[in-house]
Design a protein around this motif. Structure first.
Motif, PDB file in Angstrom:
ATOM      1  N   TRP A 185       6.869   4.906  -8.718  1.00 32.00           N
ATOM      2  CA  TRP A 185       6.787   5.461  -7.263  1.00 32.00           C
ATOM      3  C   TRP A 185       8.172   5.218  -6.251  1.00 32.00           C
ATOM      4  N   PHE A 186       8.915   4.129  -6.697  1.00 32.09           N
ATOM      5  CA  PHE A 186      10.122   3.756  -6.078  1.00 32.09           C
ATOM      6  C   PHE A 186      11.197   4.585  -6.408  1.00 32.09           C
ATOM      7  N   ASP A 187      10.916   5.818  -7.201  1.00 31.98           N
ATOM      8  CA  ASP A 187      11.915   6.699  -7.741  1.00 31.98           C
ATOM      9  C   ASP A 187      11.755   8.069  -6.785  1.00 31.98           C
ATOM     10  N   TRP A 188      10.344   8.037  -6.110  1.00 39.84           N
ATOM     11  CA  TRP A 188      10.118   9.125  -5.449  1.00 39.84           C
ATOM     12  C   TRP A 188      11.176   9.444  -4.182  1.00 39.84           C
ATOM     13  N   THR A 189      10.907  10.551  -3.630  1.00 40.99           N
ATOM     14  CA  THR A 189      11.726  10.819  -2.499  1.00 40.99           C
ATOM     15  C   THR A 189      10.877  10.094  -1.236  1.00 40.99           C
ATOM     16  N   GLU A 191       9.961  11.188   1.505  1.00 42.11           N
ATOM     17  CA  GLU A 191       8.717  11.892   1.865  1.00 42.11           C
ATOM     18  C   GLU A 191       7.651  11.769   1.166  1.00 42.11           C
ATOM     19  N   GLU A 192       7.679  11.865  -0.252  1.00 47.68           N
ATOM     20  CA  GLU A 192       6.541  11.523  -1.167  1.00 47.68           C
ATOM     21  C   GLU A 192       6.108  10.215  -0.972  1.00 47.68           C
ATOM     22  N   ILE A 193       7.175   9.241  -0.904  1.00 50.39           N
ATOM     23  CA  ILE A 193       6.394   7.788  -0.698  1.00 50.39           C
ATOM     24  C   ILE A 193       5.768   7.535   0.768  1.00 50.39           C
ATOM     25  N   ILE A 205      -4.547   1.554  -8.210  1.00 46.18           N
ATOM     26  CA  ILE A 205      -3.277   2.321  -9.328  1.00 46.18           C
ATOM     27  C   ILE A 205      -3.896   3.545  -9.861  1.00 46.18           C
ATOM     28  N   HIS A 206      -5.003   3.740  -9.907  1.00 43.82           N
ATOM     29  CA  HIS A 206      -5.621   4.946 -10.640  1.00 43.82           C
ATOM     30  C   HIS A 206      -5.549   6.095  -9.560  1.00 43.82           C
ATOM     31  N   LYS A 207      -5.983   5.594  -8.467  1.00 42.78           N
ATOM     32  CA  LYS A 207      -5.725   6.626  -7.239  1.00 42.78           C
ATOM     33  C   LYS A 207      -4.280   7.079  -7.269  1.00 42.78           C
ATOM     34  N   LEU A 208      -3.406   6.084  -7.372  1.00 39.85           N
ATOM     35  CA  LEU A 208      -2.021   6.532  -7.298  1.00 39.85           C
ATOM     36  C   LEU A 208      -1.457   7.440  -8.222  1.00 39.85           C
TER      37      LEU A 208
END
Length: 217
Positions: A185-189, A191-193, A205-208
């Motif tokens: 997740w820490f590599d997402w944009t 906006e996505e975060i 975590i499964h929902k993420l």
């Protein structure tokens, strides 16, 4: 002296805004909380690393001596507390296998040995007063307990503590860790975060991972 321009203990500074040393690479949103220290990040938290403003004009060990200097790599969303010490600078010219560990000036050029780059990967949290020894890699999402002495690599999403630092527990199951290392997740944009913050600040975590499959992958 003002606390290195920190107004109070809750203030943080993004490393990408304050780091100038060419041997330090920093990802987005990683921060240093330095109110309780009298030195800045580059020569207070990080030690014995040539290239900060105070050493750049003195000498250039790469050009003058041909040394291969160790580097510091910090990922995205890393949290570094006050009092943390990140030791670099190779062997500091002290050889435990020689008769003397004293660095005689006439032989300093030949005495240096690199230790290897120190890497703090994304989403790690380094607690107050911890010490990171040269050449160590701290994995994604790892937590280093306050006051710890880290002598060896720390696996992703692992909590370590003590002197020397030892594993206390895994933050999640092996299956969940594999999912987190896949979705990163820490590599997402940004906006996505931002969209996924309610999930990130939960235990699901499964929902993420579902969000990742539907919106990111």
């Amino acid at each position: 002296m003002e606390k290195n321009n920190y107004k109070n203990w809750s203030e943080t500074k993004y490393l990408e805004d304050i780091v100038t040393n060419p041997l330090i690479t920093v990802g987005k949103k990683s921060y240093y909380s330095g109110f309780y220290e009298n030195n800045n990040f580059e020569n207070g938290c990080v030690r014995y690393l040539w290239g900060d403003s105070s050493t750049r004009d003195l000498f250039n060990p790469e050009e003058d001596f041909g040394w291969e200097l160790d580097r510091l790599e910090i990922g995205n969303y890393v949290c570094i507390a006050s009092g943390v010490t990140i030791l670099l600078g190779g062997n500091h010219n002290h050889h435990p296998d020689w008769i003397t560990v004293y660095p005689f000036a006439d032989h300093v050029k030949e005495s240096f040995l690199p230790k290897g780059d120190t890497v703090i990967k994304s989403d790690a949290w380094i607690g107050m007063g911890a010490t990171i020894m040269p050449g160590v890699t701290i994995g994604e999402g790892a937590i280093i307990a306050a006051g710890s002495m880290v002598l060896k690599d720390v696996p992703p999403y692992t909590v370590v503590g003590g002197n020397p630092a030892k594993e206390i527990k895994k933050r999640f199951s092996e299956e969940e860790i594999d999912l987190l290392l896949e979705l990163r997740w820490f590599d997402w944009t940004e906006e996505e975060i931002k969209e996924s913050e309610p999930i990130l600040m939960s235990q699901d975590i499964h929902k993420l991972y579902e969000y990742y499959q539907q919106h990111i992958k």
